[in-house]
Enzyme design. Structure first.
Site, PDB file in Angstrom:
ATOM      1  N   ASN A 165       0.799  -1.101   0.023  1.00 21.34           N
ATOM      2  CA  ASN A 165       0.004   0.053   0.089  1.00 21.34           C
ATOM      3  C   ASN A 165       0.867   1.116  -0.013  1.00 21.34           C
ATOM      4  O   ASN A 165       0.178   2.391   0.380  1.00 21.34           O
ATOM      5  CB  ASN A 165      -1.082   0.167   1.320  1.00 21.34           C
ATOM      6  CG  ASN A 165      -0.279  -0.122   2.626  1.00 21.34           C
ATOM      7  OD1 ASN A 165       1.031  -0.058   2.494  1.00 21.34           O
ATOM      8  ND2 ASN A 165      -1.107  -0.080   3.879  1.00 21.34           N
ATOM      9  N   HIS A 176       3.348   1.960   1.955  1.00 20.59           N
ATOM     10  CA  HIS A 176       3.955   2.409   3.112  1.00 20.59           C
ATOM     11  C   HIS A 176       5.555   2.562   3.136  1.00 20.59           C
ATOM     12  O   HIS A 176       6.032   1.508   2.629  1.00 20.59           O
ATOM     13  CB  HIS A 176       3.204   1.754   4.400  1.00 20.59           C
ATOM     14  CG  HIS A 176       3.583   0.371   4.453  1.00 20.59           C
ATOM     15  ND1 HIS A 176       2.753  -0.645   4.846  1.00 20.59           N
ATOM     16  CD2 HIS A 176       4.775  -0.098   4.685  1.00 20.59           C
ATOM     17  CE1 HIS A 176       3.581  -1.710   5.187  1.00 20.59           C
ATOM     18  NE2 HIS A 176       4.629  -1.469   5.029  1.00 20.59           N
ATOM     19  N   GLU A 229       1.431   4.288   7.519  1.00 20.61           N
ATOM     20  CA  GLU A 229       0.582   3.641   6.626  1.00 20.61           C
ATOM     21  C   GLU A 229      -0.208   4.932   5.813  1.00 20.61           C
ATOM     22  O   GLU A 229       0.009   6.069   6.309  1.00 20.61           O
ATOM     23  CB  GLU A 229      -0.448   2.874   7.650  1.00 20.61           C
ATOM     24  CG  GLU A 229       0.244   1.844   8.302  1.00 20.61           C
ATOM     25  CD  GLU A 229       0.135   0.495   7.406  1.00 20.61           C
ATOM     26  OE1 GLU A 229       0.326   0.880   6.209  1.00 20.61           O
ATOM     27  OE2 GLU A 229       0.036  -0.447   7.862  1.00 20.61           O
TER      28      GLU A 229
HETATM   29  C1  GLP Z   1       6.903  -3.901   6.809  1.00 16.40           C
HETATM   30  C2  GLP Z   1       8.041  -3.134   7.185  1.00 16.40           C
HETATM   31  C3  GLP Z   1       8.557  -2.297   6.288  1.00 16.40           C
HETATM   32  C4  GLP Z   1       8.719  -3.006   5.002  1.00 16.40           C
HETATM   33  C5  GLP Z   1       7.665  -3.573   4.444  1.00 16.40           C
HETATM   34  C6  GLP Z   1       7.653  -4.525   3.209  1.00 16.40           C
HETATM   35  O1  GLP Z   1       5.681  -3.456   7.025  1.00 16.40           O
HETATM   36  N1  GLP Z   1       7.642  -2.353   8.459  1.00 16.40           N
HETATM   37  O2  GLP Z   1       9.599  -1.521   6.580  1.00 16.40           O
HETATM   38  O3  GLP Z   1       9.152  -2.225   3.658  1.00 16.40           O
HETATM   39  O4  GLP Z   1       7.114  -4.423   5.376  1.00 16.40           O
HETATM   40  O5  GLP Z   1       8.179  -5.809   3.538  1.00 16.40           O
HETATM   41  P1  GLP Z   1       8.678  -7.002   2.512  1.00 16.40           P
HETATM   42  O6  GLP Z   1       9.959  -6.524   2.072  1.00 16.40           O
HETATM   43  O7  GLP Z   1       8.760  -8.184   3.244  1.00 16.40           O
HETATM   44  O8  GLP Z   1       7.560  -6.949   1.406  1.00 16.40           O
END
Ligand code: GLP
Length: 276
Positions: free
Chosen positions: A136, A138, A143
């Site tokens: 999304n 973030h 968020e």
């Molecule tokens: C979590 C973390 C973020 C990260 C995101 C994506 O929510 N707080 O810092 O960028 O996940 O994670 P992934 O790399 O596992 O897709």
């Protein structure tokens, strides 16, 4: 903003690790802002390799992690404290006293947040911030509909984020509902930022981050206004970007990479010229 499109996750991880290693060679006492999630795992593995093979030195490095779940103990395998030790800190010569991760179980949460921002400032600010991105859009745990001026704070996780992160937990109900996260302001104060993304499920978020309007419902879009951002994405994560960007930004081993693409934005009546 500079965009590097790689052929694979592995190549994305190598490029990112080279940038971090380069930062440490240039400034051994760098303040690093670090991210968790599956995306930077390969980058950390590469950094560990460079440390073990040619002695990349972390002895003067100071680190600040972006975020932590509220309510998980450090020993919990899903805590970001555990993640960082498993993937990086236990394998390099960083000093434990130089490692900072928000405390997800503080006595006074507000105090903890204030302390974190003050400490970053006291250490001279973040030299290089590593970011992943949520589906999304973030960044950290900021968020959609976040206030751009937020510093470190408590966040309520979006349903979408809880679902996306459930893959790391036994049951979806085990995913914490709250986290403590550096705010957008804290992130934007970093001197340099690298944003990593891999896979088709990140393509929309990357499109919004790089090419969409700058708006709080796509928190990563604020990065368009930072003066020194490198986005490193594999071709799947880049798949929704306009062809001209992909053509210019694809790593071509035999060619110089022209990366000067500009785009105008109008935000609240102001014209902004961004280098993509
Ligand atoms: C979590 C973390 C973020 C990260 C995101 C994506 O929510 N707080 O810092 O960028 O996940 O994670 P992934 O790399 O596992 O897709």
């Amino acid at each position: 903003m500079r965009i590097i499109v790689t052929d694979s996750y592995e190549e994305m991880s190598t490029v990112a690790a080279r940038i971090v290693a380069g930062q440490l060679y240039l400034k051994p006492n760098s303040v690093l802002g670090l991210a968790t999630g599956s995306t930077p795992e390969g980058m950390y593995a590469n950094l560990v390799k460079v440390h073990q093979s040619v002695g990349l030195d972390f002895s003067e490095v100071i680190s600040f992690n972006l975020d932590e779940y509220i309510g998980l103990d450090k020993e919990n395998e899903q805590s970001y404290y555990y993640f960082m030790h498993k993937h990086l800190f236990d394998h390099v010569n960083i000093k434990p006293e130089n490692i900072h991760i928000p405390n997800g179980n503080p006595e006074n949460l507000e105090e903890e947040c204030k302390k974190y921002d003050k400490l970053i400032e006291a250490k001279g600010g973040i030299d290089l911030q590593v970011l992943g991105i949520g589906q999304n859009a973030h960044i950290g745990f900021n968020e959609p509909d976040i206030k751009f001026e937020a510093t470190t704070h408590k966040v309520k996780l979006d349903e979408e984020t809880i679902k996306a992160n459930a893959r790391f937990f036994e049951h979806e109900e085990d995913v914490p509902k709250y986290a403590i996260s550096m705010g957008i302001k804290t992130i934007m104060l970093a001197k340099k930022i690298i944003l990593l993304a891999s896979g088709k499920n990140k393509a929309e978020a990357i499109y919004k981050a790089i090419y969409g309007s700058v708006r709080p419902d796509a928190p990563a879009s604020i990065l368009q206004l930072h003066q020194d951002v490198v986005v490193i994405v594999d071709k799947d994560a880049a798949s929704l970007l306009p062809e001209k960007i992909k053509r210019f930004c694809k790593i071509n081993k035999n060619q110089e990479q022209p990366s000067r693409i500009y785009k105008f934005y109008i935000i609240e009546g102001c014209f902004l010229l961004c280098q993509l």
